[in-house]
Every structure is written in structure tokens, then in C-alpha cells.
Motif scaffolding. Structure first.
Motif, short mmCIF file in Angstrom:
data_model
loop_
_atom_site.label_atom_id
_atom_site.label_comp_id
_atom_site.label_asym_id
_atom_site.label_seq_id
_atom_site.Cartn_x
_atom_site.Cartn_y
_atom_site.Cartn_z
N GLY A 158 0.85 -1.19 0.00
CA GLY A 158 0.00 0.00 0.00
C GLY A 158 0.88 1.24 0.00
O GLY A 158 1.88 1.29 0.71
N LEU A 159 0.50 2.23 -0.80
CA LEU A 159 1.36 3.40 -1.00
C LEU A 159 0.65 4.70 -0.62
O LEU A 159 -0.53 4.88 -0.95
N ILE A 160 1.41 5.60 0.02
CA ILE A 160 0.89 6.91 0.44
C ILE A 160 1.90 7.96 0.00
O ILE A 160 3.10 7.83 0.28
N ALA A 161 1.43 9.01 -0.67
CA ALA A 161 2.29 10.14 -1.05
C ALA A 161 1.73 11.40 -0.41
O ALA A 161 0.55 11.72 -0.58
N ALA A 162 2.58 12.11 0.34
CA ALA A 162 2.17 13.36 1.00
C ALA A 162 3.00 14.51 0.44
O ALA A 162 4.22 14.55 0.62
N ALA A 163 2.35 15.42 -0.27
CA ALA A 163 3.06 16.56 -0.85
C ALA A 163 2.28 17.83 -0.58
O ALA A 163 1.12 17.79 -0.15
N TRP A 184 -0.93 18.77 -5.53
CA TRP A 184 -1.41 17.53 -6.15
C TRP A 184 -0.42 16.98 -7.18
O TRP A 184 -0.30 15.76 -7.35
N GLN A 185 0.27 17.90 -7.89
CA GLN A 185 1.16 17.42 -8.95
C GLN A 185 2.27 16.52 -8.37
O GLN A 185 2.52 15.43 -8.87
N ALA A 186 2.92 17.00 -7.31
CA ALA A 186 3.99 16.20 -6.70
C ALA A 186 3.42 14.95 -6.04
O ALA A 186 4.07 13.90 -6.03
N GLY A 187 2.20 15.06 -5.50
CA GLY A 187 1.57 13.87 -4.91
C GLY A 187 1.38 12.79 -5.97
O GLY A 187 1.70 11.61 -5.75
N GLY A 188 0.89 13.20 -7.14
CA GLY A 188 0.64 12.23 -8.22
C GLY A 188 1.93 11.61 -8.74
O GLY A 188 2.01 10.39 -8.91
N SER A 189 2.94 12.45 -8.97
CA SER A 189 4.19 11.90 -9.51
C SER A 189 4.90 11.03 -8.47
O SER A 189 5.47 9.99 -8.81
N THR A 190 4.82 11.43 -7.20
CA THR A 190 5.48 10.62 -6.16
C THR A 190 4.80 9.26 -6.04
O THR A 190 5.47 8.22 -5.93
N LEU A 191 3.47 9.24 -6.10
CA LEU A 191 2.76 7.96 -6.04
C LEU A 191 3.17 7.08 -7.23
O LEU A 191 3.41 5.89 -7.08
N GLN A 192 3.25 7.71 -8.41
CA GLN A 192 3.62 6.93 -9.60
C GLN A 192 5.04 6.38 -9.48
O GLN A 192 5.31 5.23 -9.83
N HIS A 193 5.95 7.19 -8.92
CA HIS A 193 7.33 6.72 -8.76
C HIS A 193 7.39 5.59 -7.74
O HIS A 193 8.14 4.62 -7.91
N LEU A 194 6.59 5.70 -6.67
CA LEU A 194 6.54 4.61 -5.68
C LEU A 194 6.06 3.32 -6.35
O LEU A 194 6.60 2.23 -6.10
N ILE A 232 -3.08 9.78 -1.93
CA ILE A 232 -2.35 11.06 -2.05
C ILE A 232 -2.98 12.04 -1.08
O ILE A 232 -4.22 12.13 -0.98
N THR A 233 -2.14 12.79 -0.36
CA THR A 233 -2.66 13.86 0.46
C THR A 233 -1.93 15.16 0.12
O THR A 233 -0.75 15.15 -0.22
N ASN A 234 -2.67 16.27 0.20
CA ASN A 234 -2.12 17.59 -0.11
C ASN A 234 -2.04 18.38 1.20
O ASN A 234 -3.04 18.89 1.70
N SER A 235 -0.81 18.45 1.73
CA SER A 235 -0.64 19.03 3.07
C SER A 235 -0.78 20.55 3.08
O SER A 235 -0.78 21.16 4.15
N SER A 236 -0.91 21.17 1.90
CA SER A 236 -1.06 22.63 1.88
C SER A 236 -2.51 23.05 2.14
O SER A 236 -2.79 24.23 2.38
N LEU A 237 -3.41 22.08 2.08
CA LEU A 237 -4.82 22.40 2.33
C LEU A 237 -5.12 22.34 3.82
O LEU A 237 -4.62 21.44 4.51
N PRO A 238 -5.94 23.26 4.33
CA PRO A 238 -6.27 23.21 5.77
C PRO A 238 -7.07 21.94 6.07
O PRO A 238 -7.92 21.55 5.29
N ASN A 239 -6.73 21.32 7.18
CA ASN A 239 -7.43 20.11 7.62
C ASN A 239 -7.45 19.03 6.55
O ASN A 239 -8.43 18.30 6.39
N CYS A 240 -6.35 18.96 5.80
CA CYS A 240 -6.32 17.97 4.71
C CYS A 240 -6.32 16.55 5.30
O CYS A 240 -5.58 16.25 6.23
N CYS A 241 -7.16 15.72 4.80
CA CYS A 241 -7.19 14.34 5.26
C CYS A 241 -7.52 13.46 4.06
O CYS A 241 -7.78 13.93 2.97
#
Ligand SMILES: Cc1cc2nc3c(=O)[nH]c(=O)nc-3n(C[C@H](O)[C@H](O)[C@H](O)COP(=O)(O)O)c2cc1C
Length: 193
Positions: free
Chosen positions: A113-118, A121-131, A148-157
Motif C-alpha cells: 500500500g502506497l501513500i504520497a504526501a506533498a 497535487w502534482q507532486a503527490g501524483g508523480s510521487t505515487l507513480q514513482h513509488l 495522495i494527500t495535499n498538506s497545503s490544504l487546511p485540515n487535509c485528510c
């Protein structure tokens, strides 16, 4: 039928205490435990290994390699650094080369199972693909759902995505568990009659 507890190994996080990737990794492992797994986590500074190939694996690296050797499933959580996996995490994953001569080489037969936190969204998507590419190279089976999670969004989950992804890891760990039967290394079977 007796069902033993599968071992799910978690890898991820950054050197920053309480990083979003580490937090999500532990959330995933807690879900796996609740679903009946034993778990082991290698996270944060626990992944600060020497650059692979520059030194004989020490105690910490050997513990990491041995846990993965025994694993039934894996969860990997990476930050998105410059559009990809962090160097610290990639270096730790390079130690899986030590499993190349195993009966189950690398991550063969294990769902991952893979999780990308950026911060976007662009880096989240590419990081997940690289994983996913890394796990394919290691002969592992990325789950259909990656998170994928976007840590720049408030209360991102991630809503219920972590639960869904962990459910897929658990389902496939059960399905692949039968493949451990008859292996040279005596590993605890997932299901025995
Ligand atoms: C060296 C470095 C490179 C980064 N590169 C990117 C990037 O290319 N795109 C992006 O969206 N966020 C980038 N970030 C932000 C992280 O992805 C973000 O902080 C994310 O939440 C993961 O960090 P955490 O797990 O420590 O919280 C970068 C952060 C650092 C420290």
C-alpha cells in the motif's frame, strides 16, 4: 481453520517529527492492527541508514531487512520531494537488494500500500507513480488504490482512503499467504488448515 496474524511492515516519514507522511503511515498500521495484523514500523530518523552499498548493513539495517523478509504485506509513505520520493526513503528501499537471493526475492508475493504526501497535487501524483514503479521493480504488488494527500490544504485528510487501501493490503496478504507454503525458509503461514 486457524488464521495467524499477517505481518505488515510500514516504512516512511521524514526526519521531521510528526510529519504528515509519518502520521498517515501510523494511521495505516493502526488500521491494519485493527483488522488483525501484527505491524512493525520503520519511520522518521529510524530510516537514516548509510547510503546503500557504502558499508556492511549494521544492526538497524539488518532489522529492517529481516522484517521485510518476514513480511506478508508492506505500507510505504513518502513525502513528495521535488516531484518524487525522498532520498532518505529511496535509500532505505535500496536495502531491499539484500533480499535478492531469498526464496521470495525482494518483495515478491507481497501487497504494498502506497501513500504520497506533498504540498501540491502534482507532486503527490508523480510521487505515487514513482513509488509504484519502485515496487514493480522490487516484484511487489502495489494495491489498486494509492493514497495522495495535499498538506497545503487546511485540515487535509484522506477520508476513508487509508482504510480502503489497508483493506486491500490485508485481502491480498491473505490471498498471497498460501504462496508461502513449501518455502525453504520456515515462515509462519497466514492460513493453515
Ligand atoms: C526538500 C523538499 C522538497 C519538496 N518538494 C516539493 C515538491 O516538489 N512539490 C510539493 O508539492 N511539495 C514539496 N515539498 C513539500 C512536502 O512535500 C510537504 O511538506 C509534504 O507535506 C511532505 O512533508 P511531511 O511528510 O514532512 O509533512 C518539498 C519539501 C521539501 C523539504
Amino acid at each position: 481453520m486457524m488464521v495467524a496474524r499477517p505481518l505488515i511492515v510500514g516504512i516512511g516519514g521524514t526526519t521531521r517529527s510528526g510529519s504528515s507522511s509519518e502520521r498517515l503511515l501510523h494511521q495505516a498500521l493502526a488500521e491494519a492492527q485493527a483488522a488483525g495484523a501484527d505491524t512493525l514500523a520503520f519511520s522518521g530518523e529510524g530510516l537514516l541508514f548509510p547510503i546503500y552499498g557504502t558499508a556492511k548493513p549494521g544492526t538497524a539495517e539488518q532489522g529492517f531487512i529481516e522484517a521485510l523478509r518476514r513480511s506478508d504485506g508492506v505500507v510505504i509513505a513518502s513525502p513528495g520531494y521535488h516531484g518524487s520520493v525522498s532520498g532518505m526513503l529511496k535509500n532505505a528501499l535500496d536495502y531491499i537488494e539484500e533480499l535478492r537471493s531469498d526464496v521470495r526475492p525482494y518483495l515478491q508475493g507481497r501487497p504494498v500500500g502506497l501513500i504520497a504526501a506533498a504540498a501540491g497535487w502534482q507532486a503527490g501524483g508523480s510521487t505515487l507513480q514513482h513509488l509504484r514503479s519502485i515496487v514493480h521493480a522490487l516484484r511487489g504488488w502495489p494495491t489498486p488504490l494509492g493514497v495522495i494527500t495535499n498538506s497545503s490544504l487546511p485540515n487535509c485528510c484522506c477520508g476513508d482512503q487509508i482504510s480502503l487501501m489497508v483493506g486491500q493490503v490485508m485481502d491480498f496478504a491473505g490471498a498471497f499467504g498460501a504462496g508461502k507454503a513449501g518455502m525453504a525458509a520456515p515462515l509462519q503461514p497466514f492460513c493453515v488448515a
